[in-house]
Design a protein around this motif. Structure first.
Motif, short mmCIF file in Angstrom:
data_model
loop_
_atom_site.label_atom_id
_atom_site.label_comp_id
_atom_site.label_asym_id
_atom_site.label_seq_id
_atom_site.Cartn_x
_atom_site.Cartn_y
_atom_site.Cartn_z
N GLU A 276 0.82 -1.20 0.00
CA GLU A 276 0.00 0.00 0.00
C GLU A 276 0.86 1.26 0.00
N ALA A 277 1.98 1.22 0.71
CA ALA A 277 2.88 2.37 0.72
C ALA A 277 3.47 2.61 -0.66
N THR A 278 3.82 1.53 -1.36
CA THR A 278 4.32 1.65 -2.73
C THR A 278 3.26 2.25 -3.65
N ALA A 279 2.01 1.79 -3.50
CA ALA A 279 0.93 2.33 -4.32
C ALA A 279 0.73 3.82 -4.04
N LEU A 280 0.82 4.21 -2.77
CA LEU A 280 0.68 5.63 -2.41
C LEU A 280 1.77 6.45 -3.06
N ARG A 281 3.00 5.96 -3.02
CA ARG A 281 4.10 6.70 -3.63
C ARG A 281 3.87 6.89 -5.12
N GLU A 282 3.43 5.85 -5.81
CA GLU A 282 3.21 5.95 -7.25
C GLU A 282 2.05 6.90 -7.57
N GLU A 283 1.04 6.94 -6.70
CA GLU A 283 -0.04 7.91 -6.90
C GLU A 283 0.48 9.33 -6.75
N LEU A 284 1.34 9.56 -5.78
CA LEU A 284 1.92 10.90 -5.59
C LEU A 284 2.79 11.28 -6.78
N TRP A 285 3.58 10.34 -7.26
CA TRP A 285 4.38 10.60 -8.46
C TRP A 285 3.50 11.04 -9.62
N ALA A 286 2.38 10.33 -9.81
CA ALA A 286 1.50 10.64 -10.93
C ALA A 286 0.95 12.05 -10.84
N VAL A 287 0.62 12.49 -9.62
CA VAL A 287 0.12 13.86 -9.43
C VAL A 287 1.22 14.87 -9.74
N ILE A 288 2.43 14.63 -9.24
CA ILE A 288 3.53 15.58 -9.42
C ILE A 288 3.90 15.73 -10.89
N THR A 289 3.90 14.63 -11.62
CA THR A 289 4.32 14.70 -13.02
C THR A 289 3.33 15.43 -13.91
N ARG A 290 2.17 15.75 -13.40
CA ARG A 290 1.22 16.54 -14.19
C ARG A 290 1.59 18.02 -14.22
N HIS A 291 2.55 18.40 -13.41
CA HIS A 291 2.92 19.82 -13.29
C HIS A 291 4.27 20.10 -13.95
N ARG A 292 4.54 21.34 -14.22
CA ARG A 292 5.73 21.78 -14.94
C ARG A 292 6.99 21.56 -14.10
N ARG A 293 7.98 20.91 -14.69
CA ARG A 293 9.24 20.71 -13.99
C ARG A 293 10.08 21.98 -14.02
N ASP A 294 10.91 22.15 -13.01
CA ASP A 294 11.79 23.31 -12.96
C ASP A 294 13.08 23.01 -13.70
N THR A 295 13.56 24.00 -14.45
CA THR A 295 14.85 23.93 -15.11
C THR A 295 15.52 25.29 -14.92
N PRO A 296 16.85 25.34 -15.05
CA PRO A 296 17.51 26.65 -14.94
C PRO A 296 16.97 27.68 -15.93
N GLU A 297 16.55 27.20 -17.13
CA GLU A 297 16.03 28.14 -18.13
C GLU A 297 14.57 28.50 -17.89
N ALA A 298 13.82 27.62 -17.19
CA ALA A 298 12.39 27.83 -16.92
C ALA A 298 11.62 28.09 -18.20
N ALA A 299 11.93 27.34 -19.24
CA ALA A 299 11.29 27.56 -20.53
C ALA A 299 9.80 27.26 -20.45
N GLY A 300 9.00 28.17 -21.00
CA GLY A 300 7.56 27.96 -21.07
C GLY A 300 6.80 28.30 -19.82
N ALA A 301 7.48 28.74 -18.77
CA ALA A 301 6.78 29.05 -17.53
C ALA A 301 6.18 30.46 -17.59
N PRO A 302 5.01 30.67 -16.98
CA PRO A 302 4.43 32.02 -16.93
C PRO A 302 5.36 32.99 -16.19
N ALA A 303 5.16 34.26 -16.42
CA ALA A 303 6.04 35.27 -15.84
C ALA A 303 6.02 35.27 -14.31
#
Length: 209
Positions: free
Chosen positions: A156-183
């Motif tokens: 169950e803990a493994t399933a919880l972790r994978e659910e959290l990963w799935a939520v996080i990956t729906r959002h924009r990742r940070d990069t030094p260039e921050a390409a495509g991010a709103p101002a």
């Protein structure tokens, strides 16, 4: 952070380095964990600039950069460097510990690495708290520090972790260039910790029923 066990890797690790024994020993030092983190977060830098950020001398920063380079975590950025000043950049975007056998073969290095990661998380959290009152109101409202006590099986803990990963990956990742991010977008740290408390007292029989 790191992942342990024979389970699917996080979808955030497409540009990750999977630690082997050499890499684990190289990162078993808090300064090196921070150096790699700074290069990934802010982009290429020099030993002098890193030393200022970490409050160490430039000679120590150069030493740690050389150790990291030998292990394949950083490399010289020849497009920026010159005869007087060497620039360094991170080779990967994240680090992944994916081998329980390795952790068992290198217990001291594993613990040192994970303690360094935990210390880095603590410093990051403390810095944000110290600056909280000067943040814009909208960001103060967005901040969150919460914890929940759950009672789960390893599966169950493994399933919880994978659910959290799935939520996080729906959002924009940070990069030094921050390409495509709103101002008005800023860097946000999301720290996930699923920590079993195996030394917790057992529930009384009546409570368990």
């Amino acid at each position: 952070m790191s992942d342990h066990g024979d389970i699917p890797r996080s979808p955030l690790t497409e540009d990750a380095v999977v630690l082997d024994a050499k890499g684990l020993r190289a990162l078993a030092h808090p300064v090196r964990v921070q150096v790699v983190g700074l290069l990934r977060k802010h982009g290429p830098s020099t030993a002098t600039r890193l030393a200022e950020l970490l409050n160490i001398n430039s000679g120590a920063a150069s030493y740690h950069l050389r150790r990291l380079a030998a292990a394949g975590f950083v490399q010289e950025d020849t497009a920026r460097g010159n005869a007087r000043e060497r620039w360094w950049r991170a080779v990967h975007r994240s680090t992944f510990l994916d081998d329980l056998d390795l952790a068992e073969r290198e217990p001291e290095a594993t613990v040192a690495y994970l303690q360094s990661v935990a210390a880095t998380y603590t410093m990051r959290t403390q810095r944000t708290i110290n600056e909280l009152q000067t943040m814009p109101r909208a960001w103060r409202a967005a901040c969150d520090m919460s914890d929940w006590a759950l009672r789960l099986t390893p599966q169950e803990a493994t399933a919880l972790r994978e659910e959290l990963w799935a939520v996080i990956t729906r959002h924009r990742r940070d990069t030094p260039e921050a390409a495509g991010a709103p101002a008005d977008a800023e860097r946000v740290s999301v720290i996930v910790q699923i920590l079993p408390e195996l030394d917790a007292p057992a529930a009384p029989e009546d409570d368990a029923r």
